[in-house]
Scaffold this motif. Structure first.
Motif, PDB file in Angstrom:
ATOM      1  N   GLY A  72       0.836  -1.188   0.000  1.00  0.00           N
ATOM      2  CA  GLY A  72       0.000   0.000   0.000  1.00  0.00           C
ATOM      3  C   GLY A  72       0.874   1.243   0.000  1.00  0.00           C
ATOM      4  N   ASP A  73       0.263   2.380   0.306  1.00  0.00           N
ATOM      5  CA  ASP A  73       0.978   3.653   0.345  1.00  0.00           C
ATOM      6  C   ASP A  73       1.578   3.880   1.722  1.00  0.00           C
ATOM      7  N   LEU A  74       2.783   4.412   1.760  1.00  0.00           N
ATOM      8  CA  LEU A  74       3.415   4.747   3.025  1.00  0.00           C
ATOM      9  C   LEU A  74       2.877   6.084   3.516  1.00  0.00           C
ATOM     10  N   VAL A  75       2.464   6.131   4.760  1.00  0.00           N
ATOM     11  CA  VAL A  75       2.001   7.362   5.394  1.00  0.00           C
ATOM     12  C   VAL A  75       2.969   7.670   6.531  1.00  0.00           C
ATOM     13  N   VAL A  76       3.535   8.877   6.495  1.00  0.00           N
ATOM     14  CA  VAL A  76       4.499   9.323   7.501  1.00  0.00           C
ATOM     15  C   VAL A  76       3.851  10.448   8.298  1.00  0.00           C
ATOM     16  N   ARG A  77       3.785  10.268   9.608  1.00  0.00           N
ATOM     17  CA  ARG A  77       3.226  11.306  10.487  1.00  0.00           C
ATOM     18  C   ARG A  77       4.299  11.780  11.451  1.00  0.00           C
ATOM     19  N   VAL A  91       1.024   1.967   6.785  1.00  0.00           N
ATOM     20  CA  VAL A  91       0.835   1.526   5.408  1.00  0.00           C
ATOM     21  C   VAL A  91      -0.664   1.515   5.160  1.00  0.00           C
ATOM     22  N   ASP A  92      -1.092   2.259   4.130  1.00  0.00           N
ATOM     23  CA  ASP A  92      -2.509   2.375   3.787  1.00  0.00           C
ATOM     24  C   ASP A  92      -2.758   1.597   2.498  1.00  0.00           C
ATOM     25  N   ASP A  93      -3.550   0.531   2.589  1.00  0.00           N
ATOM     26  CA  ASP A  93      -3.830  -0.289   1.406  1.00  0.00           C
ATOM     27  C   ASP A  93      -5.130   0.108   0.722  1.00  0.00           C
ATOM     28  N   ARG A  97      -5.474   1.033   7.493  1.00  0.00           N
ATOM     29  CA  ARG A  97      -4.111   1.485   7.766  1.00  0.00           C
ATOM     30  C   ARG A  97      -3.500   0.589   8.821  1.00  0.00           C
ATOM     31  N   GLU A  98      -2.285   0.129   8.522  1.00  0.00           N
ATOM     32  CA  GLU A  98      -1.563  -0.721   9.462  1.00  0.00           C
ATOM     33  C   GLU A  98      -0.318   0.020   9.925  1.00  0.00           C
ATOM     34  N   ARG A  99      -0.080  -0.006  11.233  1.00  0.00           N
ATOM     35  CA  ARG A  99       1.111   0.649  11.774  1.00  0.00           C
ATOM     36  C   ARG A  99       2.343  -0.171  11.423  1.00  0.00           C
ATOM     37  N   ARG A 140       2.476  11.392   2.395  1.00  0.00           N
ATOM     38  CA  ARG A 140       1.949  10.146   1.824  1.00  0.00           C
ATOM     39  C   ARG A 140       2.631   9.875   0.496  1.00  0.00           C
ATOM     40  N   GLY A 141       3.047   8.635   0.317  1.00  0.00           N
ATOM     41  CA  GLY A 141       3.521   8.178  -0.991  1.00  0.00           C
ATOM     42  C   GLY A 141       2.292   7.912  -1.824  1.00  0.00           C
ATOM     43  N   THR A 142       1.937   8.860  -2.716  1.00  0.00           N
ATOM     44  CA  THR A 142       0.681   8.752  -3.456  1.00  0.00           C
ATOM     45  C   THR A 142       0.707   7.571  -4.416  1.00  0.00           C
TER      46      THR A 142
END
Length: 190
Positions: A72-77, A91-93, A97-99, A140-142
């Motif tokens: 999925g896409d990497l989400v960085v907070r 990781v957002d599929d 969202r999975e941590r 976010r890695g779009t």
């Protein structure tokens, strides 16, 4: 992976260190790219200090966002203030969202990350800022950029390793079996 103890500052992390962490495995005894990358990230978080290259962490994460072993896409907070920042990776599929890591405490003020992203957003592609404020950053890695910049492989294993496994595990060669013609029907007497 190279000896992480030699890294005493985020500035010590080279492009070769990042490439090595993200590289496909060449043997089953080697750690996965995900494990190697998270180990490098952990070391960078551990040694991060103000004015010592902490935004280099975002370079590592940007390169990780391009990898096909992320499902999925990497989400960085990043959440923080003038004294510290807290990093979280997800990781957002598309469905959930999975941590992946975090929350990780960085003894680095948020403005260092925000300044780096504002000065040179292309340097951190494919990560795109969804939110960029003094107390919160979300990148976010779009999907489109993630797909365009992927490597051809869909595995964390090197091609040589997969080929060797398929041949040795199955006891087969890479040649396709020869096809036998179908049997002729029996002759009927007249």
């Amino acid at each position: 992976m190279a000896d992480l103890d030699r890294i005493t500052s985020c500035l010590d992390v080279t492009d070769d260190d990042i490439r090595t962490a993200l590289a496909a495995v060449r043997s089953f005894s080697e750690a996965s790219p995900r494990d190697k990358t998270l180990a490098l990230l952990g070391r960078m978080v551990e040694v991060a200090r103000p004015a010592s290259g902490a935004p280099r962490i975002l370079v590592l994460l940007a390169r990780m966002a391009k990898r096909d072993w992320l499902e999925g896409d990497l989400v960085v907070r990043l959440i923080g203030d003038t004294e510290l920042s807290v990093l979280e990776l997800l990781v957002d599929d598309g469905a959930s969202r999975e941590r992946m890591a975090g929350p990780l405490r960085l003894d680095v003020p948020m403005h260092e990350f925000a300044s780096a992203l504002e000065r040179s957003p292309k340097h951190f592609m494919p990560l795109v800022a969804l939110e960029l404020s003094p107390r919160r950053i979300e990148l976010r890695g779009t999907r489109d950029q993630h797909t365009e910049q992927r490597k051809g492989s869909i595995s964390a294993f090197a091609v040589e390793l997969k080929t060797g496994l398929s041949e040795s595990a199955r006891g087969q060669t890479t040649e396709a079996p020869k096809k036998q013609p179908p049997p002729l029907p029996p002759r009927r007497p007249r």
